[in-house]
Scaffold this motif. Sequence first.
Motif, PDB file in Angstrom:
ATOM      1  N   GLN A  12       0.826  -1.207   0.000  1.00  0.00           N
ATOM      2  CA  GLN A  12       0.000   0.000   0.000  1.00  0.00           C
ATOM      3  C   GLN A  12       0.861   1.258   0.000  1.00  0.00           C
ATOM      4  OE1 GLN A  12      -3.322  -0.029  -0.546  1.00  0.00           O
ATOM      5  NE2 GLN A  12      -2.870  -2.217  -0.800  1.00  0.00           N
ATOM      6  N   GLU A  13       2.084   1.147   0.556  1.00  0.00           N
ATOM      7  CA  GLU A  13       2.985   2.282   0.598  1.00  0.00           C
ATOM      8  C   GLU A  13       4.353   1.869   0.069  1.00  0.00           C
ATOM      9  OE1 GLU A  13       3.189   3.964   4.470  1.00  0.00           O
ATOM     10  OE2 GLU A  13       1.041   4.434   4.573  1.00  0.00           O
ATOM     11  N   ILE A  14       5.032   2.820  -0.574  1.00  0.00           N
ATOM     12  CA  ILE A  14       6.372   2.564  -1.103  1.00  0.00           C
ATOM     13  C   ILE A  14       7.297   3.686  -0.675  1.00  0.00           C
ATOM     14  CG2 ILE A  14       5.625   1.219  -3.111  1.00  0.00           C
ATOM     15  CD1 ILE A  14       5.917   3.797  -4.724  1.00  0.00           C
ATOM     16  N   PRO A  15       8.612   3.480  -0.725  1.00  0.00           N
ATOM     17  CA  PRO A  15       9.555   4.530  -0.304  1.00  0.00           C
ATOM     18  C   PRO A  15       9.356   5.822  -1.095  1.00  0.00           C
ATOM     19  CG  PRO A  15      10.679   2.427  -0.517  1.00  0.00           C
ATOM     20  CD  PRO A  15       9.293   2.216  -1.044  1.00  0.00           C
ATOM     21  N   SER A  16       9.435   6.930  -0.412  1.00  0.00           N
ATOM     22  CA  SER A  16       9.155   8.235  -1.025  1.00  0.00           C
ATOM     23  C   SER A  16      10.202   8.639  -2.054  1.00  0.00           C
ATOM     24  CB  SER A  16       9.080   9.314   0.057  1.00  0.00           C
ATOM     25  OG  SER A  16      10.295   9.359   0.793  1.00  0.00           O
ATOM     26  N   GLU A  17      11.416   8.061  -1.967  1.00  0.00           N
ATOM     27  CA  GLU A  17      12.475   8.478  -2.895  1.00  0.00           C
ATOM     28  C   GLU A  17      12.319   7.894  -4.295  1.00  0.00           C
ATOM     29  OE1 GLU A  17      14.168   4.889  -0.600  1.00  0.00           O
ATOM     30  OE2 GLU A  17      12.982   6.692  -0.159  1.00  0.00           O
ATOM     31  N   ILE A  18      11.392   6.967  -4.487  1.00  0.00           N
ATOM     32  CA  ILE A  18      11.188   6.372  -5.805  1.00  0.00           C
ATOM     33  C   ILE A  18      10.521   7.395  -6.721  1.00  0.00           C
ATOM     34  CG2 ILE A  18       9.996   4.554  -7.077  1.00  0.00           C
ATOM     35  CD1 ILE A  18      10.396   2.753  -4.654  1.00  0.00           C
ATOM     36  N   GLU A  19      11.138   7.655  -7.880  1.00  0.00           N
ATOM     37  CA  GLU A  19      10.734   8.759  -8.738  1.00  0.00           C
ATOM     38  C   GLU A  19       9.712   8.377  -9.808  1.00  0.00           C
ATOM     39  OE1 GLU A  19      14.219  10.318 -10.553  1.00  0.00           O
ATOM     40  OE2 GLU A  19      15.212  10.815  -8.668  1.00  0.00           O
ATOM     41  N   VAL A  20       9.909   7.241 -10.434  1.00  0.00           N
ATOM     42  CA  VAL A  20       9.210   6.926 -11.678  1.00  0.00           C
ATOM     43  C   VAL A  20       7.967   6.092 -11.397  1.00  0.00           C
ATOM     44  CG1 VAL A  20       9.454   5.796 -13.922  1.00  0.00           C
ATOM     45  CG2 VAL A  20      11.379   7.032 -12.936  1.00  0.00           C
ATOM     46  N   LYS A  21       6.858   6.424 -12.065  1.00  0.00           N
ATOM     47  CA  LYS A  21       5.594   5.760 -11.735  1.00  0.00           C
ATOM     48  C   LYS A  21       5.592   4.278 -12.100  1.00  0.00           C
ATOM     49  CE  LYS A  21       2.919   7.096 -15.879  1.00  0.00           C
ATOM     50  NZ  LYS A  21       1.662   7.747 -16.325  1.00  0.00           N
ATOM     51  N   SER A  22       6.332   3.873 -13.142  1.00  0.00           N
ATOM     52  CA  SER A  22       6.397   2.444 -13.463  1.00  0.00           C
ATOM     53  C   SER A  22       7.082   1.685 -12.327  1.00  0.00           C
ATOM     54  CB  SER A  22       7.159   2.220 -14.775  1.00  0.00           C
ATOM     55  OG  SER A  22       8.490   2.702 -14.688  1.00  0.00           O
ATOM     56  N   LYS A 147      15.485   4.945 -11.413  1.00  0.00           N
ATOM     57  CA  LYS A 147      14.344   4.788 -12.315  1.00  0.00           C
ATOM     58  C   LYS A 147      13.911   3.348 -12.497  1.00  0.00           C
ATOM     59  CE  LYS A 147      15.000   9.101 -14.782  1.00  0.00           C
ATOM     60  NZ  LYS A 147      14.987   9.797 -16.097  1.00  0.00           N
ATOM     61  N   GLY A 148      14.267   2.488 -11.558  1.00  0.00           N
ATOM     62  CA  GLY A 148      13.812   1.109 -11.626  1.00  0.00           C
ATOM     63  C   GLY A 148      14.326   0.413 -12.869  1.00  0.00           C
ATOM     64  N   LEU A 149      13.442  -0.336 -13.533  1.00  0.00           N
ATOM     65  CA  LEU A 149      13.835  -1.112 -14.704  1.00  0.00           C
ATOM     66  C   LEU A 149      14.125  -0.244 -15.927  1.00  0.00           C
ATOM     67  CD1 LEU A 149      11.381  -4.157 -14.512  1.00  0.00           C
ATOM     68  CD2 LEU A 149      13.683  -3.942 -13.581  1.00  0.00           C
ATOM     69  N   LEU A 150      13.775   1.031 -15.880  1.00  0.00           N
ATOM     70  CA  LEU A 150      14.082   1.906 -17.008  1.00  0.00           C
ATOM     71  C   LEU A 150      15.582   2.123 -17.154  1.00  0.00           C
ATOM     72  CD1 LEU A 150      11.343   4.681 -16.815  1.00  0.00           C
ATOM     73  CD2 LEU A 150      11.535   2.851 -18.501  1.00  0.00           C
ATOM     74  N   ARG A 151      16.288   2.047 -16.032  1.00  0.00           N
ATOM     75  CA  ARG A 151      17.746   2.244 -16.086  1.00  0.00           C
ATOM     76  C   ARG A 151      18.376   1.492 -14.922  1.00  0.00           C
ATOM     77  NH1 ARG A 151      20.426   5.624 -19.412  1.00  0.00           N
ATOM     78  NH2 ARG A 151      22.619   5.913 -18.970  1.00  0.00           N
ATOM     79  N   SER A 152      18.698   0.245 -15.158  1.00  0.00           N
ATOM     80  CA  SER A 152      19.196  -0.612 -14.092  1.00  0.00           C
ATOM     81  C   SER A 152      20.603  -1.108 -14.418  1.00  0.00           C
ATOM     82  CB  SER A 152      18.255  -1.789 -13.867  1.00  0.00           C
ATOM     83  OG  SER A 152      18.050  -2.497 -15.077  1.00  0.00           O
ATOM     84  N   SER A 153      21.251  -1.689 -13.411  1.00  0.00           N
ATOM     85  CA  SER A 153      22.612  -2.184 -13.601  1.00  0.00           C
ATOM     86  C   SER A 153      22.639  -3.557 -14.252  1.00  0.00           C
ATOM     87  CB  SER A 153      23.336  -2.243 -12.254  1.00  0.00           C
ATOM     88  OG  SER A 153      23.474  -0.948 -11.712  1.00  0.00           O
ATOM     89  N   GLU A 154      21.565  -4.307 -14.099  1.00  0.00           N
ATOM     90  CA  GLU A 154      21.429  -5.635 -14.701  1.00  0.00           C
ATOM     91  C   GLU A 154      20.126  -5.629 -15.487  1.00  0.00           C
ATOM     92  OE1 GLU A 154      22.153  -9.858 -12.763  1.00  0.00           O
ATOM     93  OE2 GLU A 154      20.161  -9.120 -12.265  1.00  0.00           O
ATOM     94  N   PHE A 155      20.192  -5.910 -16.783  1.00  0.00           N
ATOM     95  CA  PHE A 155      18.999  -5.758 -17.605  1.00  0.00           C
ATOM     96  C   PHE A 155      18.964  -6.830 -18.698  1.00  0.00           C
ATOM     97  CE2 PHE A 155      22.420  -2.945 -18.721  1.00  0.00           C
ATOM     98  CZ  PHE A 155      22.554  -3.008 -20.093  1.00  0.00           C
ATOM     99  N   LEU A 156      17.771  -7.125 -19.142  1.00  0.00           N
ATOM    100  CA  LEU A 156      17.553  -8.190 -20.120  1.00  0.00           C
ATOM    101  C   LEU A 156      17.369  -7.589 -21.511  1.00  0.00           C
ATOM    102  CD1 LEU A 156      17.169 -11.297 -20.190  1.00  0.00           C
ATOM    103  CD2 LEU A 156      14.710 -10.881 -19.997  1.00  0.00           C
ATOM    104  N   MET A 157      18.095  -8.143 -22.491  1.00  0.00           N
ATOM    105  CA  MET A 157      18.004  -7.613 -23.850  1.00  0.00           C
ATOM    106  C   MET A 157      17.967  -8.732 -24.878  1.00  0.00           C
ATOM    107  SD  MET A 157      20.272  -4.158 -24.202  1.00  0.00           S
ATOM    108  CE  MET A 157      19.359  -3.705 -25.667  1.00  0.00           C
ATOM    109  N   LYS A 158      17.349  -8.402 -25.997  1.00  0.00           N
ATOM    110  CA  LYS A 158      17.476  -9.230 -27.194  1.00  0.00           C
ATOM    111  C   LYS A 158      18.505  -8.553 -28.079  1.00  0.00           C
ATOM    112  CE  LYS A 158      16.105  -8.490 -30.919  1.00  0.00           C
ATOM    113  NZ  LYS A 158      16.787  -7.929 -32.127  1.00  0.00           N
ATOM    114  N   ASP A 159      19.552  -9.269 -28.431  1.00  0.00           N
ATOM    115  CA  ASP A 159      20.572  -8.772 -29.355  1.00  0.00           C
ATOM    116  C   ASP A 159      20.574  -9.650 -30.594  1.00  0.00           C
ATOM    117  OD1 ASP A 159      21.686  -6.742 -27.616  1.00  0.00           O
ATOM    118  OD2 ASP A 159      22.554  -8.379 -26.455  1.00  0.00           O
ATOM    119  N   ALA A 160      20.616  -9.040 -31.753  1.00  0.00           N
ATOM    120  CA  ALA A 160      20.731  -9.791 -33.001  1.00  0.00           C
ATOM    121  C   ALA A 160      21.860  -9.187 -33.832  1.00  0.00           C
ATOM    122  CB  ALA A 160      19.421  -9.769 -33.782  1.00  0.00           C
TER     123      ALA A 160
END
Length: 568
Positions: A12-22, A147-160
């Motif tokens: 119901q509540e999250i830390p106030s420092e989190i910026e991005v709505k996603s 920014k959560g998953l928008l800009r993270s240190s470990e992230f999932l990508m498709k590379d071709a």
Amino acid sequence: MKQSSTLIPTLQEIPSEIEVKSHKMLLRAGFIRQSTSGVYSYLPLAKRVINKLEKMIHEEMEALGAVEIGLPTLQLQAVQEKTNNFEGGHGEVFQVSNDNQQNLILAPSYESAITMLIAEEDQSYQNLPITFYQIQTKYRNEQRNTKGLLRSSEFLMKDAYSFHANEESLEISYSEMIQVYSNLFSKLGLHYEIIDANPGVGDSASAKEFIVASDAGDTIIAYSNDSKFAANIEVAQVVNEIVPSDFQIKPLEKVATPNVKTTEEVCTFFNIEETSCINAFLFRIDGEFVVVLARGDHQINPYKLQNVLKASSIYLATEKEVQELLGCPFESIGPIKLPIDVKVVADHAIHSIRNGVAGSNEEGYYYTNVSPERDFAISMYEDIRYIKEGDPSPDGQGTILFKKGIEVGKICNLGISISEKLNANFTDENGESRPILMNSFHLGISRILAVMAENYQDDNGFYWPNQIAPFDLHLIPLDREDEVQYNLALELYNILTFYQFEVLFDDREKEADEKFTDADLIGLPVRVKIGKRANEGIVEVKIRRTGETFEWAKEELIDHLNEIFRSH
């Protein structure tokens, strides 16, 4: 799936420092949890969304004839350095030490790995073109983990990566992938733009980014108010409309300027506009020092500077390097009386300055009445600044405005920039060895999840589109202890799963209000409530996105649901 048998820890509540709505909503709805700064666990709901994204990507890639492959996450640093993927970017790369004294890194990219693999095999023009792809984790020592998953240190990508024997084949593959990405984003219901971009790897001929407009984005898009022009500000060209000054040149004068350091302070001290300031910066470019000049109201664009000089590495000189070379602090750097072997590169706007102000390479002093044509030599004038709002559009139509966006995909024409450095060659029809031509194509899967979360939510939670929702519908008996309600819920659960609906069955012993709050947060397309009319075989169906509600008999539920899912 029964909700009591999975992990959906809503908040119901999250830390106030989190910026991005996603980020906020993915946490609130129990999709992700943070492990450490910039690193996240995908909980069951998020994993189901990612699985659906990956399935769509696999289908698109296989329809294109691409072949799936798996490349190592641990890579040799030396290989990355050969292809310019590492030089100047040490701070963003995770380095790994081991007992064998090898310098290993966690993969920030895979161009080098796939090209080395190709280089080890004998390639003929008869085997080309060929396209490989993978879905793999990448790593970046990200300093802005807000920014959560928008800009993270470990992230999932498709590379071709596609490999070719000629330019025509290279361009066909490039165009085909633009269409593939366009199809995918359209299926996801994302409104995207394709803009010119900085390739970021090698000496690429061209690159395009797929951007979703959002204030949460880090990409700044320069676009025309009167045409379809749009480009990342890293590559947006500046129209050179600078008119040389016709002011009479005044005698050069050196002035004491105590405690004057910033451009603003310089302008105040000399009572001038920023357009009369010559800002100088010392860069180390491919091991050599270069002084770079820009007008006071402009910013140096390092991407343009690197391309203009065809440089492999570029970074701003350290304070120690400035002191050792010029004997002054950063703010005192200027273009006059430099060491003879220091090249000077200037933006076009410098050419129009006459009687301007510049640093003197001596702390506490500035030169005034500086005129480039008289006072110092410039090796080259080039477009090396960022475009600004209000500048003429490069296509000659309208003026430039800015907006923010999120990069969800990128394609690059690499030409031979990587293969040439790694000796990845093929034998042509004449028996001659030539470097293989190459494209690279990227999709940010975890970032697409965040973009979908950003776009498909309201104050109460998510409203996932059918094609990407973790489940099709949420089945909720109001009273777990009511035997009629619960038995009807079980009956419908079995029927719905038999008809291939993906069902999240809330079988928890919770109050109805808590179940409804969680259901709104999770945001499945359809909610089926079994309540007081269960003894009549009547259920209430709610469409999450629109809020529409219907009461249907259990016998007609399947037909109505089929109609809903066909029409959306």
